[in-house]
Design a protein around this motif. Sequence first.
Motif, short mmCIF file in Angstrom:
data_model
loop_
_atom_site.label_atom_id
_atom_site.label_comp_id
_atom_site.label_asym_id
_atom_site.label_seq_id
_atom_site.Cartn_x
_atom_site.Cartn_y
_atom_site.Cartn_z
N ALA A 115 0.81 -1.22 0.00
CA ALA A 115 0.00 0.00 0.00
C ALA A 115 0.85 1.27 0.00
CB ALA A 115 -0.92 0.00 1.22
N ALA A 116 2.09 1.18 0.45
CA ALA A 116 2.97 2.36 0.50
C ALA A 116 4.35 1.96 0.01
CB ALA A 116 3.03 2.92 1.92
N HIS A 166 7.48 2.51 4.14
CA HIS A 166 6.97 1.94 5.38
C HIS A 166 8.12 1.21 6.08
CE1 HIS A 166 6.86 -2.26 3.89
NE2 HIS A 166 6.52 -1.74 2.73
N ASP A 211 -3.41 14.09 11.24
CA ASP A 211 -3.51 13.57 9.88
C ASP A 211 -4.86 13.92 9.28
OD1 ASP A 211 -2.60 11.54 7.74
OD2 ASP A 211 -4.53 10.70 8.39
N GLU A 227 -5.77 16.09 2.12
CA GLU A 227 -5.06 17.22 1.51
C GLU A 227 -5.95 18.45 1.34
OE1 GLU A 227 -3.73 18.09 -3.02
OE2 GLU A 227 -2.98 16.22 -2.17
N ALA A 272 1.94 14.31 1.54
CA ALA A 272 2.39 13.04 0.97
C ALA A 272 1.61 12.70 -0.29
CB ALA A 272 2.23 11.92 2.00
N PRO A 273 2.17 11.85 -1.15
CA PRO A 273 1.48 11.47 -2.38
C PRO A 273 0.18 10.71 -2.16
CG PRO A 273 3.83 11.02 -2.56
CD PRO A 273 3.56 11.36 -1.13
N ASP A 274 -0.06 10.24 -0.94
CA ASP A 274 -1.36 9.61 -0.66
C ASP A 274 -2.44 10.65 -0.40
OD1 ASP A 274 -0.56 10.56 1.81
OD2 ASP A 274 -0.72 8.64 2.85
N ARG A 275 -2.08 11.93 -0.66
CA ARG A 275 -3.01 13.06 -0.54
C ARG A 275 -3.46 13.28 0.91
NH1 ARG A 275 -6.75 14.14 -5.61
NH2 ARG A 275 -6.32 16.21 -4.78
N ARG A 276 -2.53 13.06 1.81
CA ARG A 276 -2.76 13.34 3.23
C ARG A 276 -1.74 14.37 3.69
NH1 ARG A 276 -7.52 11.25 4.89
NH2 ARG A 276 -6.77 11.50 7.02
N PHE A 333 6.92 7.69 -2.64
CA PHE A 333 5.86 6.68 -2.56
C PHE A 333 5.70 6.06 -3.94
CE2 PHE A 333 4.88 8.08 1.49
CZ PHE A 333 3.65 7.68 1.99
N ARG A 356 4.00 7.49 -7.29
CA ARG A 356 3.08 8.60 -7.01
C ARG A 356 3.80 9.91 -6.69
NH1 ARG A 356 -0.99 6.09 -2.68
NH2 ARG A 356 0.87 4.97 -2.03
#
Length: 217
Positions: A59-60, A64, A105, A108, A131-135, A180, A183
Amino acid sequence: MEETIPGTEAAQIPQQRGTSLLETAVRYAEERHWDVFPGTWLVPGDGVQRCSCEDPACAAPGAHPAREDWAAQATGSATVARRMWQKQQSASILLPTGRTFDAIDVPETAGFLALARMQRMELTLGPVTLAPDRRMRFFVLPGAGAKVPDLVRRLGWAPRALDLGVLGEGAYVAAPPTRFGARGAVQWACRPTAVNRWLPDVEELISALTYACGRDR
């Protein structure tokens, strides 16, 4: 060299170039006194970068922990950090939370809305990652997890109704310039500076963050 991401709502986000992961990890330990530990890394192959954990469904990818004992591995020593990254210079930079800082957390879109509101309120911010996970993760003083549920209720929200979490003891954040997968890289929405060495308490930021997360539902 720095570049900015176009189309951000409330801030231009500088992206570091030309600084190695090793040098950056050492600087975090040396200058900010943050604990750091090396995580997984990206392995090129067949035109695709895969995570060193070898899980095709990771997932990451590349961002991680690589070991179960990562919490004990984390160090605030620049000398030890240098030695760890010399073994694997492509390893991601991970920062354990619940020690020198916790992280709030949020999505974005809510994060940028909160940043704009905080700037209008002239609040003093700590570092903030995107972060690229849009968080986005807002660094605050440790102990935020015990305070946030009650603070959110006082503002008229049920904690579970908002996409707002606290990363404290036992968790971690990926630090710039960790990548990431395909991404992109983690970046600073608010850079670590001499001005924000002293972190805010979550009570100072929670109103703006709660408002933004409520708008973002």
